[in-house]
Structure formats: C-alpha cells, structure tokens
Scaffold this active site. Structure first.
Site, PDB file in Angstrom:
ATOM      1  N   LYS A 216     -15.984   4.850  11.329  1.00  0.00           N
ATOM      2  CA  LYS A 216     -16.444   5.531  10.133  1.00  0.00           C
ATOM      3  C   LYS A 216     -17.505   4.696   9.404  1.00  0.00           C
ATOM      4  O   LYS A 216     -17.532   3.493   9.628  1.00  0.00           O
ATOM      5  CB  LYS A 216     -15.263   5.828   9.205  1.00  0.00           C
ATOM      6  CG  LYS A 216     -14.591   4.557   8.656  1.00  0.00           C
ATOM      7  CD  LYS A 216     -13.464   4.920   7.768  1.00  0.00           C
ATOM      8  CE  LYS A 216     -13.855   4.802   6.340  1.00  0.00           C
ATOM      9  NZ  LYS A 216     -13.653   3.465   5.751  1.00  0.00           N
ATOM     10  N   HIS A 246      -8.512   4.373  11.536  1.00  0.00           N
ATOM     11  CA  HIS A 246      -7.475   3.442  11.971  1.00  0.00           C
ATOM     12  C   HIS A 246      -6.134   3.687  11.277  1.00  0.00           C
ATOM     13  O   HIS A 246      -5.104   3.251  11.764  1.00  0.00           O
ATOM     14  CB  HIS A 246      -7.940   1.983  11.840  1.00  0.00           C
ATOM     15  CG  HIS A 246      -7.989   1.449  10.449  1.00  0.00           C
ATOM     16  ND1 HIS A 246      -9.004   1.719   9.588  1.00  0.00           N
ATOM     17  CD2 HIS A 246      -7.137   0.632   9.772  1.00  0.00           C
ATOM     18  CE1 HIS A 246      -8.786   1.090   8.438  1.00  0.00           C
ATOM     19  NE2 HIS A 246      -7.645   0.426   8.522  1.00  0.00           N
ATOM     20  N   LYS A 250      -1.593   3.519  12.518  1.00  0.00           N
ATOM     21  CA  LYS A 250      -0.561   2.679  11.871  1.00  0.00           C
ATOM     22  C   LYS A 250       0.823   3.217  12.231  1.00  0.00           C
ATOM     23  O   LYS A 250       1.031   4.438  12.304  1.00  0.00           O
ATOM     24  CB  LYS A 250      -0.774   2.671  10.353  1.00  0.00           C
ATOM     25  CG  LYS A 250      -2.103   2.033   9.975  1.00  0.00           C
ATOM     26  CD  LYS A 250      -2.099   1.400   8.623  1.00  0.00           C
ATOM     27  CE  LYS A 250      -3.474   0.815   8.321  1.00  0.00           C
ATOM     28  NZ  LYS A 250      -3.463  -0.600   8.032  1.00  0.00           N
ATOM     29  N   GLU A 284      -5.571  -1.779  -3.051  1.00  0.00           N
ATOM     30  CA  GLU A 284      -5.916  -3.105  -2.539  1.00  0.00           C
ATOM     31  C   GLU A 284      -6.024  -4.049  -3.719  1.00  0.00           C
ATOM     32  O   GLU A 284      -6.510  -3.644  -4.783  1.00  0.00           O
ATOM     33  CB  GLU A 284      -7.260  -3.067  -1.789  1.00  0.00           C
ATOM     34  CG  GLU A 284      -7.100  -2.599  -0.367  1.00  0.00           C
ATOM     35  CD  GLU A 284      -8.395  -2.549   0.433  1.00  0.00           C
ATOM     36  OE1 GLU A 284      -8.324  -2.458   1.658  1.00  0.00           O
ATOM     37  OE2 GLU A 284      -9.480  -2.591  -0.175  1.00  0.00           O
ATOM     38  N   HIS A 308      -8.758   8.514   5.431  1.00  0.00           N
ATOM     39  CA  HIS A 308      -7.406   7.998   5.655  1.00  0.00           C
ATOM     40  C   HIS A 308      -6.340   8.859   4.958  1.00  0.00           C
ATOM     41  O   HIS A 308      -5.372   9.300   5.584  1.00  0.00           O
ATOM     42  CB  HIS A 308      -7.277   6.566   5.153  1.00  0.00           C
ATOM     43  CG  HIS A 308      -8.270   5.612   5.757  1.00  0.00           C
ATOM     44  ND1 HIS A 308      -8.747   5.743   7.032  1.00  0.00           N
ATOM     45  CD2 HIS A 308      -8.861   4.502   5.245  1.00  0.00           C
ATOM     46  CE1 HIS A 308      -9.596   4.751   7.283  1.00  0.00           C
ATOM     47  NE2 HIS A 308      -9.683   3.988   6.216  1.00  0.00           N
ATOM     48  N   LYS A 392      -9.530  -0.033  -5.358  1.00  0.00           N
ATOM     49  CA  LYS A 392      -9.813  -1.438  -5.021  1.00  0.00           C
ATOM     50  C   LYS A 392      -9.545  -2.274  -6.258  1.00  0.00           C
ATOM     51  O   LYS A 392      -9.615  -1.770  -7.383  1.00  0.00           O
ATOM     52  CB  LYS A 392     -11.290  -1.598  -4.661  1.00  0.00           C
ATOM     53  CG  LYS A 392     -11.754  -0.731  -3.500  1.00  0.00           C
ATOM     54  CD  LYS A 392     -11.980  -1.578  -2.311  1.00  0.00           C
ATOM     55  CE  LYS A 392     -12.319  -0.772  -1.077  1.00  0.00           C
ATOM     56  NZ  LYS A 392     -12.104  -1.503   0.150  1.00  0.00           N
ATOM     57  N   ARG A 402       4.845   9.156  -0.737  1.00  0.00           N
ATOM     58  CA  ARG A 402       6.052   9.385  -1.538  1.00  0.00           C
ATOM     59  C   ARG A 402       6.301  10.878  -1.641  1.00  0.00           C
ATOM     60  O   ARG A 402       5.406  11.636  -2.006  1.00  0.00           O
ATOM     61  CB  ARG A 402       5.880   8.810  -2.940  1.00  0.00           C
ATOM     62  CG  ARG A 402       5.900   7.301  -2.926  1.00  0.00           C
ATOM     63  CD  ARG A 402       5.727   6.697  -4.287  1.00  0.00           C
ATOM     64  NE  ARG A 402       6.046   5.289  -4.171  1.00  0.00           N
ATOM     65  CZ  ARG A 402       7.238   4.752  -4.437  1.00  0.00           C
ATOM     66  NH1 ARG A 402       8.218   5.498  -4.906  1.00  0.00           N
ATOM     67  NH2 ARG A 402       7.456   3.475  -4.256  1.00  0.00           N
ATOM     68  N   GLN A 433       2.292   0.059   4.525  1.00  0.00           N
ATOM     69  CA  GLN A 433       2.026  -1.382   4.487  1.00  0.00           C
ATOM     70  C   GLN A 433       2.092  -1.877   3.061  1.00  0.00           C
ATOM     71  O   GLN A 433       1.893  -1.063   2.141  1.00  0.00           O
ATOM     72  CB  GLN A 433       0.647  -1.707   5.086  1.00  0.00           C
ATOM     73  CG  GLN A 433      -0.508  -1.154   4.260  1.00  0.00           C
ATOM     74  CD  GLN A 433      -1.848  -1.264   4.938  1.00  0.00           C
ATOM     75  OE1 GLN A 433      -1.951  -1.221   6.148  1.00  0.00           O
ATOM     76  NE2 GLN A 433      -2.891  -1.409   4.164  1.00  0.00           N
ATOM     77  N   LYS A 441      15.635   7.510  -1.846  1.00  0.00           N
ATOM     78  CA  LYS A 441      16.359   7.230  -3.094  1.00  0.00           C
ATOM     79  C   LYS A 441      17.410   8.315  -3.278  1.00  0.00           C
ATOM     80  O   LYS A 441      17.080   9.512  -3.314  1.00  0.00           O
ATOM     81  CB  LYS A 441      15.388   7.234  -4.271  1.00  0.00           C
ATOM     82  CG  LYS A 441      14.421   6.066  -4.238  1.00  0.00           C
ATOM     83  CD  LYS A 441      13.492   6.108  -5.435  1.00  0.00           C
ATOM     84  CE  LYS A 441      12.482   4.990  -5.378  1.00  0.00           C
ATOM     85  NZ  LYS A 441      13.054   3.675  -5.570  1.00  0.00           N
TER      86      LYS A 441
END
Ligand SMILES: NC(=O)C1=CN([C@@H]2O[C@H](COP(=O)(O)OP(=O)(O)OC[C@H]3O[C@@H](n4cnc5c(N)ncnc54)[C@H](OP(=O)(O)O)[C@@H]3O)[C@@H](O)[C@H]2O)C=CC1
Ligand SMILES: O=C1O[C@H](COP(=O)(O)O)[C@@H](O)[C@H](O)[C@H]1O
Length: 547
Positions: A216, A246, A250, A284, A308, A392, A402, A433, A441
């Site tokens: 990308k 990518h 994962k 991030e 993503h 970021k 979630r 990650q 829960k």
C-alpha cells in the site's frame, strides 16, 4: 495533489509485444506465468512437506554471484535498501526459511538504486534477523546459510536494461531449471508502475509463474486507485497481483472467522439482535517521525482506516467482504472526527508536534487521528454502529476489535449493579496486538454471602495457552503469495468498493479544509471522539484500560 494525473505518470502503453513477452506459452498453450493449471503444480511443489523431504543443507555452500544453483524460486525485494525491507521482509523470509517453509533451492535478490555488494546486503540484513525464542538451536548456522542465498543488484526503477541485467543474474542462478519469480515492491507508490513494467518486460519467469506483491498505498482515492489498477494490468493479470494489507496476516485477524463460524455460542449472536456496537481501534504511541513526507500526502484515514480497519470490519461482518463493503452507507462528515497531535512536555521530556517534522508543511491539516461511525445497511447489521478510531502519537500502542452486546432484557440483577447498566453488558474483545488475546467480559457473582455482582474476564491469553512465538503477518502473507493462495490479498473489486466508501468523505474534508482538533502527543486523542461515540449511544471500550 492531482494524483490521477501525476502519481502514475509512468503508466504508458506497453509496446505491442509486451503481453507476449510477459505471458510465455507452455506447450499446452497456457500462459505459464499467470496463475493457471501450472500454478497449482508450482504451488504444491513448495509445500512444507516437500521441503521437509529434501533437506535444505543439500545445496551449500552458495555465495558466488555467478554460481549456478538451480534455484526454483527467486524472490526479488525491490526497494531492498528501505525501511520495510529491513524491518519486515528479510526477517520474514528468514523465518520462513528457518521453519522449512521455503522450497529447497530458493534465492533472494535485493534490488534498489543504492550501490551495495552482495556482502554489504548480507551485512545489512544480518543486523535485523532474529531467531524465535523457542527455536534458538543452530540459529547462527541457519542465518549464515540464509545469507548465502541473498544477492544484490543495483539498478534504476525505470531502467529496462537494469532489469535485463537482473534477469541475467537470476538466470545464472536458475541454470535453466523451471523457476518461479516473486517480486516484492517495497518502494514508494509513484514508482510501482515503472518497476512492474520493467520487471514484466525484462525479468519475468520464462518457464514458471511470476507474481508481484504490491505494498500500500493503492492510490489515494477512487480515481487514482483505478488508474493504478489499470496501469498494473497492462503488464500483469489480476491473478499475478498480490495487494498486501498486512493486517489480514495478523494471527487474531485470521482467527476472526474461526471464532465466529466454529463456535455455536457466537455465530447465532453475530447480528443486530444481540450486538449493540462494534469498535475497531488502532493506536500507536509514536508519531510519524521519519515518515512525515509520505504521511502528509495520505493522513490517518488513508493510512489505517480505509485499508486495515475496513478490511477487519468486512471480515467481521461478512457475508462476503465485497458484499459487506457495497452495503455500507456513505460516511457523513458529521460522523467523523479528525485530530492532529501537537507538541507536549512530559516528565522533563519534550515530544514534537506533527508539524515540527521538517518534511511536513507548518500549516498542514493532515489528520494523524480520526474516529468515524459507519453503518452497514443490510438485514444483519441494520442500525448497529461500527466505530473506528485510529491515531498516531497516542498514549499506547494497541489494535483491537471490541464487540459490545445489548443489555439483558428485564435484567433480574439490575439492582445489584448500581446505576451504570452499560457496564453490565457483555463485551468480547479480540486484542490483535500487543499480547494477542481473546476475552469476554461476563457478569459474575462475587463469592460469599449476599448477592454482589462483578464483571470478570474469560480470558484466552495466547502467550499462556500457546507458548510459542506467533509468526509475523509478513511471514504468513509471503508464504501465501508463494503458494498462490490469494484469500488474504485485496482484490481489485474489493479495493474499488473500499475507496468508493471513503473517497467522498476524504474529498469533503480536504475541500472544506476541515481543521483537525489538536491533541497532545501521548494523550488519548481528541475529546471529539467521545462526543461522536456518545451521539451513537456508545462508550469506547478502551477507556477503562490503564497502561
Ligand atoms: N515502512 C513501513 O512500516 C511500511 C511501509 N509500507 C509501504 O511499503 C513501501 C516501502 O516502504 P518503506 O520501506 O518505508 O519506504 P522507503 O521510503 O524506505 O523506500 C524504500 C526504498 O525505495 C527507494 N526510494 C525511496 N524514495 C524514493 C523515491 N522518491 N524515488 C525512487 N526511489 C525511492 C529507496 O531505495 P534506493 O534509494 O536505494 O533506491 C528506499 O530505500 C511503501 O509503499 C510504503 O507505503 C507499508 C506499511 C508499513
Ligand atoms: O500500514 C501501516 O501500518 C503500520 C502499523 O503496522 P503494525 O503492524 O506495526 O501495527 C503503521 O505504523 C503505518 O503508518 C502504516 O502505513
């Protein structure tokens, strides 16, 4: 920037014989380098079982650049001197080699403009290779053996002559044997088409398949993306193009369908009747340092959301991903919040603003944070908000899905919980990650006399349950590309649907020059994201998490 005219400026008509050069015919008349009946044979010949039966050690030593080694898979990393190649691609190839997933006689070529010898490339790569914690035996030997299969060719990205030279070197290694060729375009997007043109005309496999992994960004809006696809398809068939996202490689994202379709406790609940909202969260804890030049032209919506997070959403909600994307409602500007990080001093350390980067204009309005509410107008998801949040320079590095379930009707235990009933709804969390986990829960009675209720987690923590390192996403995707498995790669119709969803919003943000809400580096992002969630009756599930 008018991307449709300038970004793909190298999209020129191929010479008349371009496709003929690229699609060499085998004796039965099928193109050999397109995915075809031949592909199946090539794919199966590199299966793990096969490589196991033929010990890799058989063909060493290899190091001389002109040595004939009968390679049957030649991988060329274009942009080998760059960040992604060093950080991800070479380490992933080594991990595949270490675990015997590569065919017996593979070679890896680095290609870039930087002048380097084979030895210098090997030194560069060797600094980034690691062995898995649980696979340390023979690590050094394996690295040496891997490095001996790595070679380098310096050339320009738009020079057919330089790719011809690469072809000659590859041929020397292949010694006339059937060999497949994989090109990984780890380069900026403005040179994708140049490289594809030169590689296809001058360095595609004569007697095996040729595939190209494209990184990308695949354009920056619908028009430029279509233009890129059109240009690539002048030299490649769709089956040869492997557009990588990518995040699809994962582990937890791969697990999403397994969780849903192989557990009776989940599949019947996967709809509007039980699910109140779904949240896709990416954060991030570092800024765009070093990548500001690229980032400023794209922004967080294009960098993370349009690809993503949207791919994960499509997988989560799927009937089929394209069908889901096409059922999505146009995103409204009032359902979007954009932000940009500003400088911040914390504990005597100062953190830069996005616009402090010398490659970013001081008055840049490019969002480094965005939150959005999306809706799927189909029977299964009618009225369920899918909230995305990506940023970021936030307080933590995290990616998660979630799923918040509805309230229990007429909850018998209402009074045992206090006033905040939202806190009593079930929530399923897939932590992509770091520290992969799936937890649910649930409400539970606190042991003892009386009836006090408590929220607890049923927790599948991967590192406890599966105490081996999880392969990096690039390993899975590289292996899939080698095996011709296209399931986790983005098809052109899927890409088109993804851009159709985001392009009008992006244009509106840019045309109206929407000013991003500033948030301090290292914070939880703009408060606007909370108002957006509240508007849709949602509470961000990651709020309670302490770092
Ligand atoms: N880095 C990352 O974490 C991620 C990157 N990507 C994508 O992967 C691709 C590669 O990324 P990355 O390695 O960071 O990129 P780099 O900026 O490091 O570029 C890779 C190589 O391309 C060559 N290059 C750089 N700029 C130019 C230019 N303007 N013209 C011609 N050649 C140039 C350089 O090699 P030389 O000068 O030796 O020719 C450089 O080493 C990009 O498409 C990026 O969007 C996707 C996800 C994450
Ligand atoms: O594609 C991209 O992904 C990385 C984040 O990837 P991760 O696997 O480390 O989570 C992001 O930093 C980058 O901006 C983006 O282009």
């Amino acid at each position: 920037m008018d991307s449709s005219s300038s970004l793909w400026n190298s999209c020129i008509q191929p010479r008349n014989n371009a496709m003929n050069n690229f699609q060499l015919k085998c004796s039965n008349g099928h193109p050999l380098n397109a995915v075809s009946s031949h592909d199946g044979v090539a794919g199966s010949s590199i299966a793990k079982e096969d490589s196991k039966t033929q010990p890799i050690e058989a063909s060493f030593p290899l190091s001389d650049a002109s040595e004939c080694i009968g390679s049957n898979l030649s991988i060329t990393v274009v942009g080998a001197s760059g960040d992604l190649a060093k950080k991800k691609i070479f380490p992933a190839l080594f991990a595949l080699y270490y675990e015997d997933w590569l065919p017996e006689n593979f070679i890896v070529y680095g290609y870039a403009r930087t002048k380097m010898t084979d030895e210098e490339l090997r030194n560069m790569i060797s600094r980034t290779l690691t062995c898995r914690i649980d696979k340390r035996e023979n690590c050094e030997d394996k690295m040496d053996q891997f490095l001996k299969r790595c070679f380098y060719h310096s050339g320009l990205y738009n020079s057919e002559d330089d790719f011809s030279d690469l072809d000659s070197k590859l041929k020397e290694k292949e010694c006339g044997k059937d060999s497949n060729r994989l090109f990984y375009l780890s380069i900026p997007p403005n040179i994708f088409v140049d490289v594809v043109k030169c590689a296809s005309l001058k360095a595609s496999s004569r007697n095996g398949w040729t595939r190209v992994i494209v990184e990308k960004p695949f354009g920056r809006d619908s028009e430029s993306s279509r233009e890129l696809t059109r240009c690539l398809k002048q030299y490649l068939t769709e089956e040869q193009i492997f557009r990588i996202d990518h995040y699809l490689g994962k582990e937890l994202v791969e697990n999403l369908s397994v969780l849903r379709f192989s557990n009776l406790v989940f599949e019947p609940l996967w709809c509007r009747n039980y699910i109140r909202n779904v949240q896709l969260i990416f954060s991030e804890d570092f800024g765009t340092e070093g990548r500001g030049g690229y980032f400023d032209n794209y922004g967080i919506i294009r960098d993370i959301m349009q690809n993503h997070l949207l791919q994960i959403l499509a997988l989560f909600a799927m009937e089929t991903p394209v069908k889901v994307l096409r059922s999505m409602r146009q995103i409204q500007l009032e359902d979007v919040v954009v932000g940009q990080y500003k400088g911040h001093n914390k504990s005597g350390k100062s953190y830069p603003a996005y616009t402090d980067d010398p490659t970013v204009p001081k008055d840049s309005l490019t969002p480094t944070f965005a939150a959005a509410a999306l809706f799927i107008d189909n029977a299964r998801w009618d009225g369920v908000p899918f909230l995305m949040k990506a940023g970021k320079a936030l307080h933590t590095r995290r990616a998660e899905i979630r799923v918040q379930f509805r309230h229990v009707p007429g909850n018998l235990y209402k009074r045992n919980f206090g006033t905040d009933l939202d806190k009593t709804t079930n929530e399923l969390v897939l932590r992509v990650q770091p520290d992969e986990a799936i937890y649910l829960k649930i409400n539970n009675k606190v042991p003892g006399l009386g009836m006090r209720l408590d929220r607890s987690d049923l927790n599948l923590l991967f590192r406890s349950r599966y105490p081996r390192e999880i392969p990096d996403a690039y390993e899975r995707l590289l292996l899939d590309a080698i095996e011709g498995e296209r399931r986790l790669f983005i098809r052109s119709d899927e890409l088109d649907a993804a851009w159709s969803l985001f392009t009008p919003l992006l244009k509106e943000i840019e045309n109206k020059k929407i000013a991003p809400e500033l948030y301090p580096y290292g914070s939880r992002g703009p408060v606007g994201a909370h108002y957006l969630a509240a508007k849709h009756n949602v509470r961000w599930g990651d709020l309670g998490i302490e770092e």
